[in-house]
Every structure is written in structure tokens, then in C-alpha cells.
Design an enzyme around this catalytic site. Structure first.
Site, PDB file in Angstrom:
ATOM      1  N   GLU A  68       6.733   2.294  -3.895  1.00 56.48           N
ATOM      2  CA  GLU A  68       5.597   3.092  -3.122  1.00 56.48           C
ATOM      3  C   GLU A  68       6.720   4.314  -2.472  1.00 56.48           C
ATOM      4  O   GLU A  68       7.496   3.827  -1.759  1.00 56.48           O
ATOM      5  CB  GLU A  68       4.705   2.397  -2.253  1.00 56.48           C
ATOM      6  CG  GLU A  68       3.803   3.499  -1.585  1.00 56.48           C
ATOM      7  CD  GLU A  68       3.937   3.453  -0.208  1.00 56.48           C
ATOM      8  OE1 GLU A  68       2.567   3.757   0.526  1.00 56.48           O
ATOM      9  OE2 GLU A  68       4.740   2.771   0.418  1.00 56.48           O
TER      10      GLU A  68
ATOM     11  N   ASP B 160       3.656  -7.713  -2.374  1.00 60.04           N
ATOM     12  CA  ASP B 160       4.047  -6.558  -1.567  1.00 60.04           C
ATOM     13  C   ASP B 160       5.253  -6.834  -0.974  1.00 60.04           C
ATOM     14  O   ASP B 160       5.595  -7.777  -0.090  1.00 60.04           O
ATOM     15  CB  ASP B 160       2.954  -6.114  -0.332  1.00 60.04           C
ATOM     16  CG  ASP B 160       2.995  -4.736  -0.485  1.00 60.04           C
ATOM     17  OD1 ASP B 160       3.861  -3.745  -0.224  1.00 60.04           O
ATOM     18  OD2 ASP B 160       1.849  -4.092  -0.331  1.00 60.04           O
TER      19      ASP B 160
ATOM     20  N   HIS C  73      -5.493   0.941   0.248  1.00 65.06           N
ATOM     21  CA  HIS C  73      -5.602   0.590   1.793  1.00 65.06           C
ATOM     22  C   HIS C  73      -5.215   1.620   2.652  1.00 65.06           C
ATOM     23  O   HIS C  73      -5.447   1.451   3.954  1.00 65.06           O
ATOM     24  CB  HIS C  73      -4.952  -0.890   1.958  1.00 65.06           C
ATOM     25  CG  HIS C  73      -3.519  -0.484   1.807  1.00 65.06           C
ATOM     26  ND1 HIS C  73      -2.844  -0.436   0.880  1.00 65.06           N
ATOM     27  CD2 HIS C  73      -2.722  -0.580   2.856  1.00 65.06           C
ATOM     28  CE1 HIS C  73      -1.622  -0.264   1.050  1.00 65.06           C
ATOM     29  NE2 HIS C  73      -1.321  -0.607   2.181  1.00 65.06           N
ATOM     30  N   ASP C  74      -4.703   2.631   2.168  1.00 66.00           N
ATOM     31  CA  ASP C  74      -4.110   3.748   2.903  1.00 66.00           C
ATOM     32  C   ASP C  74      -4.887   5.137   2.907  1.00 66.00           C
ATOM     33  O   ASP C  74      -4.548   5.923   3.649  1.00 66.00           O
ATOM     34  CB  ASP C  74      -2.728   4.314   2.549  1.00 66.00           C
ATOM     35  CG  ASP C  74      -1.819   3.149   2.848  1.00 66.00           C
ATOM     36  OD1 ASP C  74      -1.835   2.449   4.020  1.00 66.00           O
ATOM     37  OD2 ASP C  74      -0.611   2.948   1.994  1.00 66.00           O
TER      38      ASP C  74
ATOM     39  N   ASP D 215       7.106  -1.578  -0.636  1.00 73.57           N
ATOM     40  CA  ASP D 215       6.454  -0.483   0.226  1.00 73.57           C
ATOM     41  C   ASP D 215       7.574   0.260   0.635  1.00 73.57           C
ATOM     42  O   ASP D 215       8.957   0.061   0.882  1.00 73.57           O
ATOM     43  CB  ASP D 215       6.095  -1.353   1.378  1.00 73.57           C
ATOM     44  CG  ASP D 215       5.453  -0.690   2.578  1.00 73.57           C
ATOM     45  OD1 ASP D 215       4.429  -0.165   2.265  1.00 73.57           O
ATOM     46  OD2 ASP D 215       5.945  -0.723   3.702  1.00 73.57           O
TER      47      ASP D 215
END
Ligand code: GLC
Ligand code: CA
Length: 565
Positions: free
Chosen positions: A261, A99, A333-334, A207
Site C-alpha cells: 500500500e 496486514d 477501510h480508508d 501498510d
């Protein structure tokens, strides 16, 4: 320039390390645990792993606030252990993505600590690493430079006593935004990329990548749209393409994959960044299909609408189907667990499998989030103090305050990112086999029923169904490359889509019932089920699929060999 490997044939498994597997017995997931579970990951039939951040971090946002980009969080191991994981993964033929979180750092990153000292860029090279502004004054009172809200925690500006200025944070207070207009900051980013690419990492998930260039006039946003009023000025900002091109050049030296993302992204901007001569990313993670049971954010919950979900799926399939390439996911994870959102606890197994078929056979590269393949569900906690996520806590303490506590906790239960961050359920043993000691976060009590060990033994499990789906996808040209068509888009209970490759007489049809009751269905014109091959069904073999009817949450995959129009 090295071409990127063929990620379109692949699928990826996402690890949120803190809750994946504890290998050294301190209650926290780590790279020792990951190493031990590589066989398991490989057995799923995926082709790579995306690690959510594993770097040193004060964990204000669990790893997304980085204090050292070139190291491993001591909770998770060492660089040496990471190299071991990387080498072993490569031996197994798995790619490894990290990430890349470069919109912001932690406020404990040495760059920020130096930046707080201020001074001219000549005296202090870090002075301009972040976005600093003088306060506005109303009489004696200091006011922030504009009215933007952060996505996680109140206003987007925090006053720093030491420097006597405000800094911008689009996310939490402990996540100051970097000033990407500063060429030195971009050089840092490229250095970080090279550091990991030299080690052998295969690419990055980047990210909130569309937020990195800001409109530096910092105009006020709409005061009636808290939380996202600055968005028009920091999303798809003026220099975004140029900066992404600089990073692309580095990635291309190594043939590295770049998955961006982008919350709030549209199909038009996804096409802009992932296709044509300005291609700067390979795929984008978009959010439209995560909005089928809420407005604006998951915290503002609403009844699930299958039509809304289908519209989002089909919009992205149609827009990117021919020219671009989709990243497919239902969990990460969000977001809370998808069975708890779009499926059914009563029909847990059926809906868990159906949801897998609903997205894995679309055109694109699938991502599977740890525990999704087991059908893990949201956790119910009894007080807000038991939660960890900065965004959930802030939302709880800020919005809907007039509602009774039980109702507000229900909002957290259905929306919290923590619902997807409980320890991975490996077995029926203590702490679900995640750790020998009490884990850092609550284990979902349903681990006795939902766990990898039991599902491994049950040929009819969600786990085995994921394996079958990935196998089918990988071995079918139609599923890999075929065009997507949606049928009966108006249905509120049935999602039906087909995949067809030009020039072939084969069509694969995916039927997904979102109903708790049995429903009849018909096939698109020209298709006759008696000539179809049943490739997959989510009910056990001893209770075979009946033509014309779908049982609750039933899904079937039908293959037709015939001319169809
Ligand atoms: C991304 C991450 C999320 C994080 C945010 C800020 O959306 O996926 O977990 O909180 O960016 O870094
Ligand atoms: Ca550990």
C-alpha cells in the site's frame, strides 16, 4: 524460491473485522463471526480474503497501531480460532492475506516501552528501534527536530519525558515510526513474516510500505504544505529497495503474495517496485482514482469529476497494463463509501452496479471491501463526538474552523473513514443482524433496505450483480488478459472502455453512464451493436437495454466478434 500463486486470475474480499460479524455476542466483530460467514464470502466468487489488522492493539487507529505482532486481539478471538478460520478458508480454496504494518507500532508495544528507557544499544537493544532526536531549544522552549507534520495529528514529533527526546510519528501520536535502518528491526519484521507464513498464511498487504526508509538527515519540509511536508523525505526513501528486497526474500521462500500500500505513489514508482529484476512487490495499492471528488485529502471535498476519475483509471491501466499488474479497488477501510461519492443515492441500485462494472472489468486483481457488494453507503451522524476515527476527529478540530458546525459535519460525512466502518448489514433483524447486542459503532439506519438477506432473495440486487461480474471476469480470457482502451475520454457523463486480446477477433466493451438523465451514445468506429452480444446490464431483464441510449447510471457489457481496428 517458490513462485507466487497466480493472483492475477483472482479477486479478494477485504475484511475490517471489528465491523464484519459478531460471533460471540459482545457487539464487536470477531473471528467467530468470520468463520460463520466464510460460506457467504466464498459464494461471492472471490478467491481470497485480506484481513485488515486482527492483532492486539489499543485501537488508537483501529488495529493499525499494533502492540503484539504474533497474536490475535482478544476482542477478535485467539490464535487457535484464527487457525480454524485459516484452515476452513483453505479447504474452500480461499487464500488468506494479513496486514503487515511495520512502518510503526503502537506506543504500547513492549519495544517502544523499552525504547523510552533510552541508553546505549549495547545496554538496551531497543534503544534504537525508533527514531529519536534531541529537542532543539529556543531559549527555554523545546522545539521538535524539524517541521514535519504527521498525516493524522499535528506535528510529526512527540516529546517523551522519560527519555527526554522527541520520537517521530508520521501518523498518529500513538504510532511511533520504527527505525528500519536498524538491522535488528528488519530481523524482527522477517521474524513476524515467518511466524504467519509458517502457520500457512498466503501473503501480506503491506501498510504504507513506501514510507519505511527515511532520509535520516531529517531536513525541514515546505512550511506551507502542512500534513505532507515531510513526504519527500520519508516516501521512497534512500534504502527502501534494499529493505523491500530483504522482505521479498522471506516471502519468496513461501511463495507468498505481497501487495504494497502506497499513498501518493506514482506509476513510475509502482513500476519500479513491481517489475523487472528489482521486483520486490507483486502489486501496489495506489490512490489516484480516490481523488476524483477532492483535493489532496478526502476532507477537502470538491464536486465529483468523471473526467478526473477516468484520467486516473486510464493512466494506471496504460502504465501498468503491459509490464506490470494493477490492484483494482473502489472502497476500503480508508475511504468513504463509493456510491455516496461517485454514484447516486437516488439511483442507488443502478449506480452501485454501474460502479462495480466500471472497475471490475479493468485489467488487474479486484479487491472488494465488506459491504461494498451490498451497496452500503455513508452514515450521517449528528455530532463529531459520535465518530471514532483519529484522522477525522483531528481534521474536524483543526481545519475549516470558521465554517458553521453543520458544514463541518458535512465535510466529515462525505470524507470520514468511519463512513466505511459501520457494522456490516446482514439482515433486517436487530442491529442489522451484525450482533445480538448494541454494536460498538453506529449501524446505518438504511439497513432495512440495504442488507445481505434481502439482496440474496432479489435476483436483481447489487449483491447478485457483483457475483455475475466476478464470474464473467474469471471465465473470460479477454477480461483477464486483454489490453485496455478508453473511448471518448472527454465525455463528462460516459465512461467507455474496451478489452481486447491480441490475435483474437473478440472485443468486450464496457459502457458506464455517470448521468442522472438518459444519454445517447455512439460506439467506436467499426463496431456495430446489432452484431454484439449483451453480456450484462444493470437494469432488470424486463426493461431491456435500448441501443444508442443509456438510462440513468446504466451499464452494459457488449461482446463483439469481428475484426476491429
Ligand atoms: C494505511 C492504512 C490506514 C492506516 C495508515 C497508518 O494507510 O490503510 O488505515 O491508518 O496506514 O497505519
Ligand atoms: Ca464479538
Amino acid at each position: 524460491m517458490k513462485p507466487v500463486f497466480d493472483y492475477r486470475r483472482m479477486s479478494f474480499y477485504q475484511i475490517w473485522i471489528r465491523s464484519f460479524a459478531d460471533g460471540n455476542g459482545d457487539g464487536i466483530g470477531d473471528l467467530y463471526g468470520v468463520y460463520d460467514k466464510l460460506e457467504y464470502i466464498h459464494s461471492l466468487g472471490v478467491d481470497g480474503i485480506w484481513f485488515s489488522p486482527i492483532y492486539p492493539s489499543p485501537n488508537a487507529d483501529y488495529g493499525y497501531d499494533i502492540s503484539d505482532y504474533r497474536n490475535i486481539h482478544p476482542d477478535y478471538g485467539t490464535l487457535e480460532q484464527f487457525r480454524k478460520v485459516l484452515d476452513r478458508a483453505h479447504q474452500m480454496g480461499l487464500k488468506v492475506l494479513l496486514d503487515l504494518v511495520i512502518n510503526h507500532t503502537s506506543d504500547e508495544h513492549p519495544w517502544f516501552l523499552e525504547s523510552c528507557k533510552g541508553g546505549s544499544p549495547e545496554e538496551n537493544p531497543y534503544s534504537d528501534y525508533y527514531i529519536w532526536r534531541d529537542p532543539l531549544f529556543k531559549g527555554e522552549d523545546k522545539l521538535p527536530p524539524n517541521n514535519w507534520y504527521s498525516q493524522f495529528e499535528g506535528l510529526a514529533w512527540e516529546y517523551n519525558e522519560q527519555r527526554g527526546q522527541y520520537y517521530l510519528h508520521v501518523f498518529a501520536k500513538k504510532q511511533p515510526d520504527l527505525n528500519m535502518d536498524n538491522p535488528r528491526v528488519r530481523e524482527e519484521v522477517k521474524g513476524i513474516m515467518r511466524f504467519w507464513l509458517e502457520m500457512g498464511v498466503d501473503g501480506f498487504r503491506e501498510d504504507v510500505i513506501t514510507f519505511i526508509s527515511k532520509n535520516m538527515a531529517l531536513p525541514n519540509g515546505n512550511p506551507f504544505l502542512p500534513a505532507i511536508n515531510g513526504l519527500p523525505f520519508y516516501n521512497n526513501g534512500p534504502n527502501l529497495l534494499d529493505y523491500l528486497q530483504e522482505f521479498r526474500d522471506v516471502a519468496q521462500e513461501y511463495g507468498a503474495l505481497q501487495v504494497g500500500e502506497a499513498p501518493f505513489t506514482t506509476t513510475a514508482s509502482a513500476l519500479r517496485y513491481t517489475t523487472g529484476k528489482h521486483k520486490v512487490l507483486d502489486m501496489m495499492i495506489q490512490f489516484d482514482h480516490m481523488m476524483a471528488d477532492c483535493f489532496l485529502t478526502e476532507y477537502v471535498h470538491h464536486r465529483f469529476s468523471l473526467r478526473k476519475l477516468k484520467r486516473a483509471f486510464t493512466k494506471w491501466q496504460n502504465a501498468l497494463g503491459k509490464k506490470g499488474w494493477n490492484a483494482l479497488y473502489l472502497e476500503n477501510h480508508d475511504h468513504p463509501r463509493v456510491i455516496s461519492r461517485y454514484g447516486s443515492h437516488k439511483f442507488w441500485k443502478e449506480s452501485g452496479k454501474m460502479l462495480a462494472a466500471a472497475y471490475l472489468f479493468q485489467k488487474g486483481t479486484p479487491f472488494i471491501y465488506q459491504g461494498q457488494e451490498l451497496g452500503m453507503t455513508n452514515i450521517r451522524l449528528d455530532s463529531i463526538d459520535q465518530y471514532e476515527d483519529v484522522a477525522s476527529k483531528h481534521a474536524y478540530h483543526t481545519f475549516f474552523k470558521k465554517e458553521p458546525v453543520s458544514r463541518r459535519l458535512l465535510r466529515i460525512y462525505v470524507s470520514s473513514r468511519d463512513s466505511a466502518r459501520t457494522p456490516m448489514q446482514w439482515s433486517r433483524g436487530p442491529y442489522a443482524g451484525f450482533s445480538g447486542v448494541r454494536p460498538w459503532f453506529h449501524v446505518n439506519p438504511n439497513y432495512l433496505r440495504i442488507n445481505a438477506e434481502s439482496e440474496e432473495k432479489d435476483p436483481d440486487s447489487i449483491l447478485h450483480f457483483y457475483r455475475k461480474c466476478l464470474q464473467l471476469r474469471k471465465n473470460s480470457d479477454v477480461l483477464l488478459w486483454g489490453d485496455y482502451h478508453e473511448y471518448f475520454p472527454k465525455s463528462k457523463q460516459l465512461f467507455m472502455y474496451g478489452r481486447r486480446l491480441e490475435g483474437r477477433d473478440e472485443q468486450i466493451l464496457v459502457l458506464c453512464s455517470f448521468s442522472r438523465k438518459a444519454i445517447p451514445y455512439r460506439l467506436p468506429k467499426g463496431l456495430d451493436e446489432s452484431s454484439a452480444e449483451l453480456l450484462l446490464c444493470n437494469y432488470p431483464e424486463k426493461t431491456p437495454h435500448q441501443r444508442g441510449m443509456l438510462r440513468p447510471y446504466e451499464t452494459v457489457l457488449l461482446r463483439f466478434i469481428q475484426k476491429s481496428s
